[in-house]
Design a protein around this motif. Structure first.
Motif, PDB file in Angstrom:
ATOM      1  N   LEU A 158     -17.913  10.933 -12.571  1.00 34.61           N
ATOM      2  CA  LEU A 158     -16.556  10.524 -12.987  1.00 34.61           C
ATOM      3  C   LEU A 158     -16.315  10.649 -14.494  1.00 34.61           C
ATOM      4  O   LEU A 158     -15.186  10.540 -14.951  1.00 34.61           O
ATOM      5  CB  LEU A 158     -16.274   9.088 -12.527  1.00 34.61           C
ATOM      6  CG  LEU A 158     -16.223   8.893 -11.007  1.00 34.61           C
ATOM      7  CD1 LEU A 158     -16.018   7.437 -10.665  1.00 34.61           C
ATOM      8  CD2 LEU A 158     -15.129   9.736 -10.399  1.00 34.61           C
ATOM      9  N   ILE A 177     -12.573   4.233 -18.841  1.00 37.96           N
ATOM     10  CA  ILE A 177     -12.162   5.380 -18.014  1.00 37.96           C
ATOM     11  C   ILE A 177     -10.642   5.385 -17.911  1.00 37.96           C
ATOM     12  O   ILE A 177      -9.993   4.345 -18.054  1.00 37.96           O
ATOM     13  CB  ILE A 177     -12.822   5.313 -16.612  1.00 37.96           C
ATOM     14  CG1 ILE A 177     -12.621   6.621 -15.851  1.00 37.96           C
ATOM     15  CG2 ILE A 177     -12.326   4.104 -15.827  1.00 37.96           C
ATOM     16  CD1 ILE A 177     -13.563   6.795 -14.669  1.00 37.96           C
ATOM     17  N   GLN A 178     -10.084   6.568 -17.669  1.00 40.30           N
ATOM     18  CA  GLN A 178      -8.643   6.697 -17.488  1.00 40.30           C
ATOM     19  C   GLN A 178      -8.184   5.707 -16.420  1.00 40.30           C
ATOM     20  O   GLN A 178      -8.828   5.546 -15.387  1.00 40.30           O
ATOM     21  CB  GLN A 178      -8.307   8.130 -17.075  1.00 40.30           C
ATOM     22  CG  GLN A 178      -6.926   8.539 -17.459  1.00 40.30           C
ATOM     23  CD  GLN A 178      -6.770  10.055 -17.458  1.00 40.30           C
ATOM     24  OE1 GLN A 178      -7.723  10.800 -17.352  1.00 40.30           O
ATOM     25  NE2 GLN A 178      -5.541  10.498 -17.587  1.00 40.30           N
ATOM     26  N   SER A 180      -6.071   5.445 -14.089  1.00 39.31           N
ATOM     27  CA  SER A 180      -5.887   5.859 -12.697  1.00 39.31           C
ATOM     28  C   SER A 180      -7.218   6.022 -11.951  1.00 39.31           C
ATOM     29  O   SER A 180      -7.252   6.027 -10.734  1.00 39.31           O
ATOM     30  CB  SER A 180      -5.091   7.162 -12.624  1.00 39.31           C
ATOM     31  OG  SER A 180      -5.781   8.175 -13.316  1.00 39.31           O
ATOM     32  N   LYS A 181      -8.329   6.153 -12.696  1.00 43.49           N
ATOM     33  CA  LYS A 181      -9.641   6.335 -12.063  1.00 43.49           C
ATOM     34  C   LYS A 181     -10.485   5.058 -12.078  1.00 43.49           C
ATOM     35  O   LYS A 181     -11.597   5.044 -11.547  1.00 43.49           O
ATOM     36  CB  LYS A 181     -10.417   7.439 -12.785  1.00 43.49           C
ATOM     37  CG  LYS A 181      -9.787   8.810 -12.684  1.00 43.49           C
ATOM     38  CD  LYS A 181     -10.607   9.808 -13.473  1.00 43.49           C
ATOM     39  CE  LYS A 181      -9.976  11.182 -13.469  1.00 43.49           C
ATOM     40  NZ  LYS A 181     -10.691  12.091 -14.373  1.00 43.49           N
ATOM     41  N   LEU A 184     -11.498   3.631  -8.603  1.00 43.62           N
ATOM     42  CA  LEU A 184     -12.469   4.520  -7.967  1.00 43.62           C
ATOM     43  C   LEU A 184     -13.867   4.255  -8.544  1.00 43.62           C
ATOM     44  O   LEU A 184     -14.851   4.163  -7.806  1.00 43.62           O
ATOM     45  CB  LEU A 184     -12.067   5.985  -8.173  1.00 43.62           C
ATOM     46  CG  LEU A 184     -13.038   7.046  -7.642  1.00 43.62           C
ATOM     47  CD1 LEU A 184     -13.153   6.951  -6.118  1.00 43.62           C
ATOM     48  CD2 LEU A 184     -12.575   8.439  -8.058  1.00 43.62           C
ATOM     49  N   LEU A 185     -13.958   4.110  -9.863  1.00 42.81           N
ATOM     50  CA  LEU A 185     -15.232   3.827 -10.524  1.00 42.81           C
ATOM     51  C   LEU A 185     -15.789   2.479 -10.039  1.00 42.81           C
ATOM     52  O   LEU A 185     -16.962   2.394  -9.669  1.00 42.81           O
ATOM     53  CB  LEU A 185     -15.055   3.823 -12.042  1.00 42.81           C
ATOM     54  CG  LEU A 185     -16.296   3.451 -12.872  1.00 42.81           C
ATOM     55  CD1 LEU A 185     -17.421   4.462 -12.650  1.00 42.81           C
ATOM     56  CD2 LEU A 185     -15.933   3.369 -14.351  1.00 42.81           C
TER      57      LEU A 185
END
Length: 193
Positions: A158, A177-178, A180-181, A184-185
């Motif tokens: 990622l 992290i961005q 939007s991610k 997910l992370l």
């Protein structure tokens, strides 16, 4: 979800405008805090001590909610607001624009002032490098040392930015992290347990 914002690089953008012998010198700066803005304004006041007005506007934060416009003695809303208007129309943030006015002896009227400050600010923005920056969210994860390889695999996949890390019996890593991610992370890390 919007996960980036527009700002300028650290290169100072400069613009000038002249009208009826009045000179307007405009400067755009990338800034990240009110303290940094106050320091820059203090430097401008020292450097251009002989100028009649040093007007400015700034916008801070990815959500663009912290801002200010200052007319520095010009008639109300004829300097700071037009400068801020240029920041808004270009959808910029983390920016300070300072416009220094040397009075030329002829009054420009409110319309003339608005045009002068708006044009000078637009020139400074035009001379700046506009960039898109990701809106980041930080994720802190605590794990045992034997899980390190699995955690690093997710990081490689990622590609978050490592803010800090501590590897001991109990390990902790802080990742940016961005936005939007981020979920997910978190999801991938939580499934490691």
């Amino acid at each position: 979800m919007i996960d980036e914002f527009k700002t300028i690089t650290s290169k100072i953008g400069e613009g000038t405008y002249s009208e009826k012998r009045s000179k307007f010198l405009a400067f755009s700066h990338h800034v990240s805090s009110v303290e940094e803005i106050k320091s820059l304004l203090s430097q401008y006041k020292k450097k251009y001590y002989d100028a009649r007005h040093i007007c400015y506007a700034y916008m801070l934060g990815a959500d663009r909610t912290e801002f200010r416009a200052n007319d520095d003695g010009e008639p109300s809303s004829t300097a700071g607001k037009p400068i801020l208007g240029q920041i808004n129309s270009n959808e910029l943030t983390d920016i300070l624009i300072v416009v220094v006015r040397y009075y030329g002896g002829v009054n420009l009227g409110t319309g003339g002032l608005i045009v002068a400050y708006r044009t000078a600010a637009a020139e400074a923005i035009g001379a700046s490098e506009v960039v898109y920056m990701p809106i980041e969210e930080t994720v802190t994860y605590t794990f045992t040392y034997p899980m390190l390889n699995s955690v690093m695999r997710i990081i490689k996949e990622l590609n978050p930015r490592i803010v800090s890390q501590n590897f001991d019996n109990t390990c902790e890593i802080v990742l940016a992290i961005q936005k939007s991610k981020a979920n997910l992370l978190r999801d991938k890390l939580s499934k490691l347990i």
